[in-house]
Design a protein around this motif. Sequence first.
Motif, short mmCIF file in Angstrom:
data_model
loop_
_atom_site.label_atom_id
_atom_site.label_comp_id
_atom_site.label_asym_id
_atom_site.label_seq_id
_atom_site.Cartn_x
_atom_site.Cartn_y
_atom_site.Cartn_z
N ALA A 1 0.88 -1.25 0.03
CA ALA A 1 0.07 0.13 -0.02
C ALA A 1 0.90 1.10 0.13
CB ALA A 1 -0.84 -0.09 1.18
N PHE A 2 2.05 1.19 0.80
CA PHE A 2 2.78 2.45 1.01
C PHE A 2 3.75 2.53 -0.30
CE2 PHE A 2 7.11 4.46 1.63
CZ PHE A 2 6.60 5.45 2.34
N ALA A 3 4.15 1.56 -0.96
CA ALA A 3 4.77 1.53 -2.41
C ALA A 3 3.65 2.08 -3.62
CB ALA A 3 5.37 0.12 -2.75
N GLY A 4 2.55 1.63 -3.52
CA GLY A 4 1.57 2.04 -4.48
C GLY A 4 1.31 3.76 -4.05
N PHE A 5 1.18 4.03 -2.88
CA PHE A 5 0.98 5.49 -2.48
C PHE A 5 1.95 6.36 -3.19
CE2 PHE A 5 2.00 8.99 0.49
CZ PHE A 5 1.11 9.71 0.23
N LEU A 6 3.22 5.77 -2.69
CA LEU A 6 4.43 6.67 -3.15
C LEU A 6 4.43 6.59 -4.73
CD1 LEU A 6 6.75 7.98 -2.25
CD2 LEU A 6 8.28 6.07 -2.19
N ALA A 7 4.20 5.53 -5.70
CA ALA A 7 4.24 5.46 -6.93
C ALA A 7 3.37 6.72 -7.55
CB ALA A 7 4.04 4.10 -7.49
N THR A 8 2.14 6.56 -6.91
CA THR A 8 0.99 7.29 -7.42
C THR A 8 1.63 9.00 -6.97
OG1 THR A 8 -0.67 5.68 -6.76
CG2 THR A 8 -1.49 8.12 -7.08
N VAL A 9 1.80 9.15 -5.97
CA VAL A 9 2.42 10.56 -5.92
C VAL A 9 3.53 10.91 -6.80
CG1 VAL A 9 3.60 12.10 -4.16
CG2 VAL A 9 1.66 10.59 -3.41
N VAL A 10 4.53 10.15 -6.91
CA VAL A 10 5.67 10.54 -7.70
C VAL A 10 5.12 10.61 -9.25
CG1 VAL A 10 7.69 9.46 -8.91
CG2 VAL A 10 7.21 9.46 -6.41
N ILE A 11 4.24 9.70 -9.70
CA ILE A 11 3.89 9.72 -11.19
C ILE A 11 2.97 11.07 -11.33
CG2 ILE A 11 2.47 8.71 -12.84
CD1 ILE A 11 3.75 6.22 -11.90
N GLY A 12 2.12 11.33 -10.17
CA GLY A 12 1.05 12.31 -10.46
C GLY A 12 1.85 13.86 -10.37
N GLY B 1 5.16 14.36 -10.78
CA GLY B 1 6.11 14.29 -11.95
C GLY B 1 5.78 14.43 -13.23
N TRP B 2 4.72 13.58 -13.49
CA TRP B 2 4.34 13.73 -14.96
C TRP B 2 2.80 13.76 -15.37
CZ3 TRP B 2 7.39 9.11 -13.13
CH2 TRP B 2 8.59 9.55 -13.67
N GLY B 3 1.94 13.85 -13.92
CA GLY B 3 0.84 13.82 -14.24
C GLY B 3 0.13 15.41 -14.40
N GLY B 4 0.85 16.40 -14.05
CA GLY B 4 0.41 17.69 -14.15
C GLY B 4 -0.15 18.12 -12.64
N TRP B 5 0.04 17.36 -11.57
CA TRP B 5 -0.38 17.93 -10.40
C TRP B 5 0.50 18.66 -9.83
CZ3 TRP B 5 -0.83 12.64 -7.30
CH2 TRP B 5 -2.00 11.79 -7.81
N THR B 6 -0.23 19.77 -9.15
CA THR B 6 0.60 20.86 -8.65
C THR B 6 -0.08 21.25 -7.14
OG1 THR B 6 -0.93 22.70 -9.57
CG2 THR B 6 1.02 22.30 -10.88
N LEU B 7 0.87 21.88 -6.32
CA LEU B 7 0.39 22.48 -5.05
C LEU B 7 -0.43 23.63 -5.35
CD1 LEU B 7 3.45 21.77 -2.93
CD2 LEU B 7 1.53 20.52 -2.94
N GLY B 8 -1.20 24.17 -4.40
CA GLY B 8 -1.91 25.52 -4.50
C GLY B 8 -1.06 26.54 -4.60
N SER B 9 0.05 26.55 -3.83
CA SER B 9 0.98 27.66 -3.68
C SER B 9 1.77 27.83 -5.01
CB SER B 9 2.05 27.36 -2.66
OG SER B 9 2.68 26.20 -2.82
N THR B 10 2.12 26.67 -5.86
CA THR B 10 2.61 26.67 -7.10
C THR B 10 1.51 27.16 -8.27
OG1 THR B 10 4.05 24.67 -6.39
CG2 THR B 10 3.81 25.22 -8.90
N ALA B 11 0.28 26.63 -8.14
CA ALA B 11 -0.48 27.46 -8.98
C ALA B 11 -0.91 28.77 -8.90
CB ALA B 11 -2.01 26.42 -8.81
#
Length: 120
Positions: free
Chosen positions: A19-30, A32-42
Amino acid sequence: MQLPPILQGESLTRLLQGAFAGFLATVVIGFGWGGWTLGSTARETAAKSAAIAVVTVLAPMCADKFRQASDSPAKLTALKGTDSWKRDDFIKDTGYATFPGSEYDRKVADACVELLTQVK
C-alpha cells in the motif's frame, strides 16, 4: 473475533508495504508527469502569467502613445541616445508607461522601450 489470514503476521506487513509503495508511486507519477501541482505553485504560476499578460497588453499602448505625440521624432532620437539602463526612466518621465487606474510598471516601460527601439 478472528482476523482474516491476510491481516495477520507477515501478510499484514507485506500488505502495508504494498500500500505504501502504491501510494508513493502514485504521488511521484502524479506530481512528476501527471501535471499535479500544489496550491501555492498554481498561485505563483497564475501571478506570473497575469504579469506577463499586463505587459503584453500595455507595452504596445505605451509605444503607440509615444509615437502619436507631436514631438515623437525628437523624443525617439533622445531615447535612442540615452544609455540603455536609463531608458525605462526616460519613458517613466514622459508618462507614457503609466495608465489610468494603475501605477508605473518598470516591466511595461522596458517592453515599451524594446518596441520603440526595434530596427524596422
